[in-house]
Design an enzyme around this catalytic site. Structure first.
Site, PDB file in Angstrom:
ATOM      1  N   CYS A  28     -72.886  -6.996 -38.217  1.00 58.46           N
ATOM      2  CA  CYS A  28     -73.004  -8.313 -38.935  1.00 58.46           C
ATOM      3  C   CYS A  28     -74.559  -8.479 -38.974  1.00 58.46           C
ATOM      4  O   CYS A  28     -75.437  -7.883 -39.952  1.00 58.46           O
ATOM      5  CB  CYS A  28     -73.382  -8.307 -36.862  1.00 58.46           C
ATOM      6  SG  CYS A  28     -75.277  -7.205 -35.877  1.00 58.46           S
ATOM      7  N   HIS A  55     -73.423  -1.929 -32.851  1.00 55.79           N
ATOM      8  CA  HIS A  55     -73.288  -2.239 -33.966  1.00 55.79           C
ATOM      9  C   HIS A  55     -73.946   0.504 -34.573  1.00 55.79           C
ATOM     10  O   HIS A  55     -72.900   0.863 -35.259  1.00 55.79           O
ATOM     11  CB  HIS A  55     -73.358  -1.972 -34.993  1.00 55.79           C
ATOM     12  CG  HIS A  55     -72.502  -3.384 -34.989  1.00 55.79           C
ATOM     13  ND1 HIS A  55     -72.645  -5.288 -35.348  1.00 55.79           N
ATOM     14  CD2 HIS A  55     -71.175  -3.561 -34.251  1.00 55.79           C
ATOM     15  CE1 HIS A  55     -71.271  -5.777 -34.891  1.00 55.79           C
ATOM     16  NE2 HIS A  55     -70.677  -5.219 -34.286  1.00 55.79           N
ATOM     17  N   HIS A 211     -79.833 -22.393 -90.172  1.00 49.04           N
ATOM     18  CA  HIS A 211     -79.573 -21.324 -91.411  1.00 49.04           C
ATOM     19  C   HIS A 211     -79.121 -19.911 -90.711  1.00 49.04           C
ATOM     20  O   HIS A 211     -78.316 -19.295 -92.132  1.00 49.04           O
ATOM     21  CB  HIS A 211     -81.260 -20.673 -91.204  1.00 49.04           C
ATOM     22  CG  HIS A 211     -82.055 -19.374 -91.622  1.00 49.04           C
ATOM     23  ND1 HIS A 211     -81.573 -19.362 -93.122  1.00 49.04           N
ATOM     24  CD2 HIS A 211     -81.737 -18.383 -91.134  1.00 49.04           C
ATOM     25  CE1 HIS A 211     -82.709 -18.086 -93.728  1.00 49.04           C
ATOM     26  NE2 HIS A 211     -81.973 -17.117 -92.575  1.00 49.04           N
ATOM     27  N   CYS A 310     -76.172 -20.335 -55.079  1.00 48.83           N
ATOM     28  CA  CYS A 310     -75.950 -21.653 -54.735  1.00 48.83           C
ATOM     29  C   CYS A 310     -73.949 -21.636 -54.874  1.00 48.83           C
ATOM     30  O   CYS A 310     -73.279 -22.711 -53.901  1.00 48.83           O
ATOM     31  CB  CYS A 310     -76.236 -22.793 -55.054  1.00 48.83           C
ATOM     32  SG  CYS A 310     -76.266 -23.245 -56.759  1.00 48.83           S
ATOM     33  N   HIS A 732     -76.983 -27.365 -60.150  1.00 49.36           N
ATOM     34  CA  HIS A 732     -77.145 -26.794 -58.367  1.00 49.36           C
ATOM     35  C   HIS A 732     -75.820 -27.351 -57.632  1.00 49.36           C
ATOM     36  O   HIS A 732     -75.704 -28.466 -57.923  1.00 49.36           O
ATOM     37  CB  HIS A 732     -78.172 -27.307 -57.605  1.00 49.36           C
ATOM     38  CG  HIS A 732     -78.385 -26.537 -56.716  1.00 49.36           C
ATOM     39  ND1 HIS A 732     -78.467 -25.560 -56.504  1.00 49.36           N
ATOM     40  CD2 HIS A 732     -78.469 -27.715 -55.306  1.00 49.36           C
ATOM     41  CE1 HIS A 732     -79.399 -25.202 -54.736  1.00 49.36           C
ATOM     42  NE2 HIS A 732     -79.032 -26.459 -54.320  1.00 49.36           N
TER      43      HIS A 732
END
Length: 778
Positions: A28, A55, A211, A310, A732
């Site tokens: 959790c 837990h 180049h 994100c 984003h």
């Protein structure tokens, strides 16, 4: 009373290769910031919460690991006098954890319910090792700012021309133009060429690239990025990527540039990338400049940005808004799987995230932010850090395992694949099933007018957005004419002519082709592609796609199937039995070792027909098979169908951890042989399997097609993943989701990483939409 477990248990400090879960619970999102702190196992370094979910105690009981280090962190109370400076790459180490937090620790034996002396010579090095070890999230944060750069053969085998002194600083300029900044030195011949135009107004005419293209000279260094410490931007044009040059000092000295004399005068590529990604921010204010209202509560929990993550956060927010995902992964009344390492278990981490996002326990203002007259900062959430889940999703994937920005839609497809392959024991169901539907393609010969209908099962559609530029306005960038969703769907289902030869009449005039929905999904996922090509480089553009919030009907895109007046094209004859052509090189190699041909062919067929070593291992494991010397017989679809789809065999493979679609495909490929099917599955780990027909052992029936053919097919926009930037691999991502807040009418909510606010400019949102989720409504 002394604890007997301390003397009986062998303890070792964590190694650099071991993961230490000392920030949040592996099952959790309770963390070291909770009042009870977090217990870290002294034997396997699992993190377990001490609160009501207990837990830590569960880990102790299931693993018989009684000793734990309890870590509790509290924020040092410091009122801000001025807004904090923006985070930069160079300021990462400016403030340490000790500057911001007070840490208290204690060692406990959970079996004896006693506290132990942490200065004990046996405990002290373990405690110190845990506190100093890198955590999951720390590793992610470091990678977020430093790209993983390596060298390449072009750098390692660099051969430089005759040495000479190159003008640098104010005297140096591009050999093809007068630019004196953004100069790249060819390390092979000493040519100075300007780079490409960069974000922030840095000029460039790409003469360095020209180049490299003309001369095939691969490696160049950006002069203004060189520091006395030896860092610099080194680019390989052959690999088209940034590189590291361990001999940079010698390579520069060859052209008269002394590393220790250099002063960095320009931003590095990494710094410019950071600045560019910060630019693609979504507005967090209203039109009159007021901050958007932060939201808190169940289903309104933000996700912390782990560094270019994100794309992951936006997709997860949209998925966990769907009823199917909530029913599958938000089941607090059900026990979590009992596994050795919860952090490495996908089921555990998906349910951990479901509890974290939907329970509302973690959706609260960040207590670290203290507003004052000088800093009227609105406290948003801290956000949950799903670093364990991100690691599992990216594990073994060339792109999603990196810290680079990724395509959010490609991630969605990858997550759907992972979840589809997972087990969903009754009464739980696959939450990706509502995405699936059947698309039917109709081909009609232009000469004889006969038709053929074929169906494919899909879980999403791509729509190409029409691009029509509007007249330019001075001071503004390119603008594009808005299009409607109906225009895009009309194009998607439009009839086109394809060049094919008719199997019935032999005509080469071609066919008309059109695709329509044979069934509709519960949730329709649409990827809007808004790409143009400039100078041979694809570039994403923002084209407003007009989609209303009201329900709309898709009945006009429904396929009615074969009509009584239509004559179907004859089915192409299938071979009586599929032919197997063994890999000649592998076959010759095996036979040269003395194995008979029949055995070699069987081994190659069982192991994917590519690798003699894998086939040889198979042979050594099947030497005692009674039919090992019999010729290879491959069952045709007609004869092997019943055996291949035997539910008992599918269930048997399911008990070994394979999903039903993969089991069904493996049995079909191996004529119903379970043992060979297992080997086929291990040799084809990326095959998604067969979602098509499934017959019962008694009577052969086609499985019901995915989706529903019931009309009307009415859909409503539920959520959107939006993107700002010129490429889907930069910029984003955020999510906008319709939520019932304090009214009976849903409102749009913006999920911008950890920030969750009531949305402001909805039209701007729709302009940058990239992935749509439409829910079917009654």
């Amino acid at each position: 009373m002394a604890c007997p477990h301390l003397d009986s248990i062998s303890l070792r400090p964590p190694t650099p290769a071991q993961s230490v879960y000392r920030e949040d619970c592996t099952q959790c999102f309770d963390s070291i910031d909770e009042p009870e702190g977090l217990n870290v196992c002294l034997q396997c370094f699992n993190g377990g919460c001490v609160g009501v979910r207990a837990h830590s105690q569960l880990h102790h009981v299931t693993r018989s690991h009684p000793l734990a280090l309890n870590i509790h962190r509290t924020r040092k109370r410091v009122v801000k006098d001025e807004p904090p400076a923006k985070m930069t790459k160079l300021a990462i180490a400016a403030e340490t954890e000790a500057d911001r937090y007070d840490i208290t620790t204690s060692v406990r034996c959970l079996e004896c319910s006693t506290e132990l002396d942490k200065t004990n010579p046996k405990l002290a090095p373990i405690v110190d090792g845990i506190l100093k070890a890198n955590t999951f999230s720390r590793q992610e944060e470091v990678k977020a700012w430093e790209q993983e750069l390596t060298s390449c053969e072009h750098v390692l085998l660099l051969q430089q021309h005759e040495s000479r002194k190159i003008q640098s600083g104010d005297l140096g300029h591009c050999s093809k133009c007068d630019l004196k900044e953004n100069l790249w030195l060819c390390l092979e011949c000493g040519n100075l060429g300007c780079g490409r135009a960069q974000f922030g107004g840095v000029g460039g005419n790409s003469h360095g690239l020209a180049h490299a293209t003309e001369t095939k000279h691969a490696v160049a260094v950006k002069l203004g990025s060189i520091t006395p410490e030896g860092s610099a931007d080194v680019y390989c044009y052959q690999c088209d990527d940034e590189r590291v040059d361990s001999d940079l000092a010698a390579h520069l000295a060859h052209w008269g540039i002394i590393l220790s004399d250099q002063v960095k005068t320009e931003k590095s590529l990494t710094e410019m990338q950071i600045e560019q990604n910060l630019r693609w921010e979504f507005s967090m204010t209203t039109e009159d400049g007021k901050e958007l209202r932060p939201l808190f509560g169940p289903g309104l929990t933000g996700l912390k940005n782990l560094g270019n993550s994100c794309y992951l956060a936006s997709i997860l927010q949209c998925l966990y808004d769907l009823p199917a995902f909530q029913a599958r992964y938000n089941i607090p009344e059900a026990d979590l799987p009992i596994v050795e390492d919860p952090a490495q278990d996908l089921e555990t981490q998906l349910r951990k995230l479901g509890d974290g996002l939907l329970s509302g326990r973690y959706s609260k203002p960040d207590s670290d932010v203290i507003a004052s007259e000088d800093s009227p900062e609105i406290p948003h959430q801290k956000g949950l850090a799903p670093s364990m889940l991100k690691h599992l999703i990216g594990r073994g994937h060339a792109e999603f395992s990196t810290m680079r920005q990724q395509d959010a839609f490609e991630l969605l497809q990858h997550i759907v694949k992972l979840i589809t392959r997972s087990q969903h024991p009754a009464p739980l169901t696959d939450p990706t099933q509502p995405f699936r539907f059947v698309l039917e393609q109709r081909l009609q010969c232009l000469s004889c007018k006969k038709v053929r209908y074929t169906s494919t099962e899909q879980d999403s559609i791509f729509i190409d957005v029409p691009l029509e530029k509007l007249p330019t306005i001075e001071g503004e960038g390119d603008r594009y004419k808005p299009v409607t969703l109906k225009q895009c769907l009309d194009n998607f289902t439009a009839q086109e002519v394809v060049e094919l030869t008719c199997a019935s009449c032999g005509s080469k005039d071609g066919f008309t082709k059109r695709s329509l929905f044979k069934t509709f999904p519960t949730t329709l996922v649409v990827n809007a592609r808004k790409m143009t090509v400039e100078n041979w480089v694809p570039r994403k553009v923002d084209v407003p796609v007009l989609v209303g919030d009201e329900p709309f009907v898709l009945d006009e895109y429904f396929s009615s199937g074969l009509q009584p007046s239509e004559v179907p094209l004859p089915e192409e004859e299938a071979a009586a039995a599929p032919a197997f052509v063994p890999n000649e090189a592998a076959l010759d190699g095996l036979m040269a070792m003395g194995f008979p041909r029949n055995r070699c062919e069987k081994a190659l067929h069982a192991t994917g027909n590519s690798d003699a070593n894998a086939a040889m291992e198979w042979l050594f494991g099947h030497m005692e098979d009674p039919d090992i010397d019999e010729p290879l017989v491959i069952a045709s679809a007609a004869t092997g169908g019943n055996a291949a789809a035997d539910p008992e065999k599918i269930e048997m493979l399911g008990a070994m951890g394979f999903g039903a679609p993969q089991a069904r495909k493996a049995l079909k490929e191996t004529g119903g042989d379970v043992e060979r099917a297992v080997e086929w599955l291990f040799n084809h780990p990326d095959d998604q399997g067969d979602f098509g027909e499934a017959s019962s052992s008694g009577d052969k029936k086609e499985a019901a097609p995915a989706g529903s053919a019931n009309l009307p097919a009415q859909f409503q926009l539920q959520s959107i993943v939006c993107h700002k930037g010129t490429s889907i691999h930069t910029g984003h991502y955020v999510a906008f989701i319709r939520k019932l807040l304090d009214t009976t009418v849903p409102k749009w909510v913006l999920f911008n990483d950890e920030k969750v606010v009531e949305a402001g400019d909805v039209e701007e949102m729709k302009k940058t939409a990239y992935v749509y989720f439409f829910n079917r409504v009654n």
